[in-house]
Design a protein around this motif. Structure first.
Motif, PDB file in Angstrom:
ATOM      1  N   VAL A  87       0.872  -1.176   0.000  1.00  0.00           N
ATOM      2  CA  VAL A  87       0.000   0.000   0.000  1.00  0.00           C
ATOM      3  C   VAL A  87       0.903   1.217   0.000  1.00  0.00           C
ATOM      4  O   VAL A  87       1.624   1.472   0.969  1.00  0.00           O
ATOM      5  N   THR A  88       0.895   1.966  -1.108  1.00  0.00           N
ATOM      6  CA  THR A  88       1.902   3.003  -1.285  1.00  0.00           C
ATOM      7  C   THR A  88       1.288   4.347  -1.631  1.00  0.00           C
ATOM      8  O   THR A  88       0.434   4.452  -2.506  1.00  0.00           O
ATOM      9  N   PRO A  89       1.745   5.392  -0.951  1.00  0.00           N
ATOM     10  CA  PRO A  89       1.395   6.749  -1.358  1.00  0.00           C
ATOM     11  C   PRO A  89       2.279   7.186  -2.523  1.00  0.00           C
ATOM     12  O   PRO A  89       3.155   6.432  -2.980  1.00  0.00           O
ATOM     13  N   GLU A  90       2.064   8.390  -2.969  1.00  0.00           N
ATOM     14  CA  GLU A  90       2.947   8.997  -3.969  1.00  0.00           C
ATOM     15  C   GLU A  90       3.462  10.313  -3.419  1.00  0.00           C
ATOM     16  O   GLU A  90       2.690  11.230  -3.141  1.00  0.00           O
ATOM     17  N   GLY A 126      -1.542   7.690  -7.381  1.00  0.00           N
ATOM     18  CA  GLY A 126      -0.337   7.023  -6.901  1.00  0.00           C
ATOM     19  C   GLY A 126       0.362   6.156  -7.927  1.00  0.00           C
ATOM     20  O   GLY A 126       1.325   5.460  -7.592  1.00  0.00           O
ATOM     21  N   LEU A 127      -0.072   6.189  -9.178  1.00  0.00           N
ATOM     22  CA  LEU A 127       0.470   5.269 -10.173  1.00  0.00           C
ATOM     23  C   LEU A 127       1.939   5.550 -10.502  1.00  0.00           C
ATOM     24  O   LEU A 127       2.672   4.631 -10.888  1.00  0.00           O
ATOM     25  N   ARG A 128       2.378   6.782 -10.347  1.00  0.00           N
ATOM     26  CA  ARG A 128       3.794   7.067 -10.607  1.00  0.00           C
ATOM     27  C   ARG A 128       4.675   6.434  -9.537  1.00  0.00           C
ATOM     28  O   ARG A 128       5.796   5.992  -9.813  1.00  0.00           O
ATOM     29  N   SER A 129       4.161   6.347  -8.322  1.00  0.00           N
ATOM     30  CA  SER A 129       4.866   5.622  -7.268  1.00  0.00           C
ATOM     31  C   SER A 129       4.991   4.146  -7.621  1.00  0.00           C
ATOM     32  O   SER A 129       6.045   3.534  -7.436  1.00  0.00           O
ATOM     33  N   VAL A 130       3.919   3.574  -8.123  1.00  0.00           N
ATOM     34  CA  VAL A 130       3.935   2.154  -8.488  1.00  0.00           C
ATOM     35  C   VAL A 130       4.950   1.883  -9.592  1.00  0.00           C
ATOM     36  O   VAL A 130       5.674   0.877  -9.559  1.00  0.00           O
ATOM     37  N   GLN A 131       5.026   2.762 -10.576  1.00  0.00           N
ATOM     38  CA  GLN A 131       5.980   2.552 -11.666  1.00  0.00           C
ATOM     39  C   GLN A 131       7.415   2.510 -11.149  1.00  0.00           C
ATOM     40  O   GLN A 131       8.229   1.710 -11.610  1.00  0.00           O
ATOM     41  N   VAL A 132       7.724   3.362 -10.178  1.00  0.00           N
ATOM     42  CA  VAL A 132       9.060   3.328  -9.586  1.00  0.00           C
ATOM     43  C   VAL A 132       9.259   2.040  -8.800  1.00  0.00           C
ATOM     44  O   VAL A 132      10.303   1.374  -8.911  1.00  0.00           O
ATOM     45  N   MET A 133       8.281   1.655  -8.003  1.00  0.00           N
ATOM     46  CA  MET A 133       8.424   0.466  -7.170  1.00  0.00           C
ATOM     47  C   MET A 133       8.558  -0.800  -8.003  1.00  0.00           C
ATOM     48  O   MET A 133       9.263  -1.735  -7.606  1.00  0.00           O
ATOM     49  N   LYS A 134       7.910  -0.849  -9.143  1.00  0.00           N
ATOM     50  CA  LYS A 134       8.045  -2.044  -9.991  1.00  0.00           C
ATOM     51  C   LYS A 134       9.487  -2.228 -10.445  1.00  0.00           C
ATOM     52  O   LYS A 134       9.985  -3.366 -10.530  1.00  0.00           O
ATOM     53  N   GLN A 135      10.173  -1.136 -10.744  1.00  0.00           N
ATOM     54  CA  GLN A 135      11.584  -1.247 -11.103  1.00  0.00           C
ATOM     55  C   GLN A 135      12.421  -1.733  -9.921  1.00  0.00           C
ATOM     56  O   GLN A 135      13.358  -2.518 -10.086  1.00  0.00           O
ATOM     57  N   VAL A 136      12.080  -1.273  -8.737  1.00  0.00           N
ATOM     58  CA  VAL A 136      12.842  -1.640  -7.546  1.00  0.00           C
ATOM     59  C   VAL A 136      12.659  -3.117  -7.217  1.00  0.00           C
ATOM     60  O   VAL A 136      13.626  -3.854  -6.986  1.00  0.00           O
ATOM     61  N   VAL A 137      11.412  -3.586  -7.196  1.00  0.00           N
ATOM     62  CA  VAL A 137      11.168  -4.951  -6.742  1.00  0.00           C
ATOM     63  C   VAL A 137      11.695  -5.998  -7.724  1.00  0.00           C
ATOM     64  O   VAL A 137      12.058  -7.109  -7.313  1.00  0.00           O
ATOM     65  N   THR A 138      11.750  -5.675  -9.000  1.00  0.00           N
ATOM     66  CA  THR A 138      12.297  -6.655  -9.930  1.00  0.00           C
ATOM     67  C   THR A 138      13.789  -6.871  -9.700  1.00  0.00           C
ATOM     68  O   THR A 138      14.318  -7.940 -10.038  1.00  0.00           O
ATOM     69  N   SER A 139      14.478  -5.914  -9.087  1.00  0.00           N
ATOM     70  CA  SER A 139      15.901  -6.088  -8.816  1.00  0.00           C
ATOM     71  C   SER A 139      16.149  -7.122  -7.731  1.00  0.00           C
ATOM     72  O   SER A 139      17.265  -7.647  -7.615  1.00  0.00           O
ATOM     73  N   VAL A 140      15.136  -7.426  -6.912  1.00  0.00           N
ATOM     74  CA  VAL A 140      15.250  -8.502  -5.931  1.00  0.00           C
ATOM     75  C   VAL A 140      14.389  -9.703  -6.348  1.00  0.00           C
ATOM     76  O   VAL A 140      13.988 -10.512  -5.532  1.00  0.00           O
TER      77      VAL A 140
END
Length: 228
Positions: A87-90, A126-140
């Motif tokens: 659950v993420t804010p932006e 909050g979709l711009r937050s999600v786009q950033v987080m998707k890049q982060v989580v794929t690295s792990v």
């Protein structure tokens, strides 16, 4: 990982720690919706409860040798889950620092876990937050699924610290959870297995004084290239 009778365990992560945060009422609502869905054993996990400072572990997270109790507690909790909803804010077109920091603390604990996002904010939901987080989580090596829930103009739906979603938002939850459960089942064998060996770094291998490693071997201090 899996809960009672082999039921998939879902952790819903509260991705903000700021005073007055809306992440908590949105996460509480997400927990209720997930329990009604019935595909998971559901747990609310609040980053605030773990009091994680800005990453203070001297060792690389890949090694899993945590020196601080807050890191060990966080690691043990995340290991319990088969799937996650963040659950993420932006904030400033990106996610909260507290959510990024919580992800960065760990490595193997996240491997091969599917993750969905419930985001909120202004007109962008909050979709711009999600786009950033998707890049982060794929690295792990997490698997971010396409289905998600975006809540635009969130303030109008929160009263007395209770979030009441409009019908389109509420209707987006069951498809997200159904797809998340499919991925969790598919990835469960990988998630329960041992982590893969570290990838070799580009360039020549590290050679310690007095030692001659085999061609292509990693030195003991070698780390994945994306996390030094």
């Amino acid at each position: 990982m899996s809960g009672a009778n082999g039921v998939l365990k879902l952790q819903i992560i509260v991705g903000s720690t700021r005073p007055g945060r809306l992440a908590l009422p949105v996460a509480d609502w997400t927990v209720e919706a997930a329990e009604k869905h019935g595909g998971f054993e559901v747990e609310l996990v609040d980053i605030m409860d773990y009091a994680l400072p800005v990453l203070d572990e001297p060792g690389h997270p890949r090694m899993g040798r945590y020196e601080h109790e807050h890191s060990r507690r966080w690691s043990a909790k995340i290991k319990e889950a088969d799937a996650f909803v963040f659950v993420t804010p932006e904030y400033n077109h990106g996610p909260s620092v507290s959510l990024l920091n919580a992800v960065d603390y760990l490595h193997d604990e996240w491997l091969y876990a599917p993750v969905a996002f419930v985001s909120y904010g202004g007109v962008a939901g909050g979709l711009r937050s999600v786009q950033v987080m998707k890049q982060v989580v794929t690295s792990v090596r997490m698997m971010p699924i396409p289905e998600g829930v975006a809540i635009p103009m969130v303030m109008q739906y929160v009263q007395d610290e209770v979030f009441t979603p409009p019908p389109p938002v509420a209707g987006a939850v069951p498809p997200m959870l159904t797809e998340l459960a499919r991925w969790a089942e598919a990835l469960r064998p990988l998630r329960m297995g041992p982590p893969p060996p570290p990838s070799p770094l580009p360039g020549p291998p590290i050679i310690r004084p007095g030692s001659t490693p085999a061609p292509g071997a990693l030195g003991a201090d070698s780390m994945p290239a994306n996390k030094f």
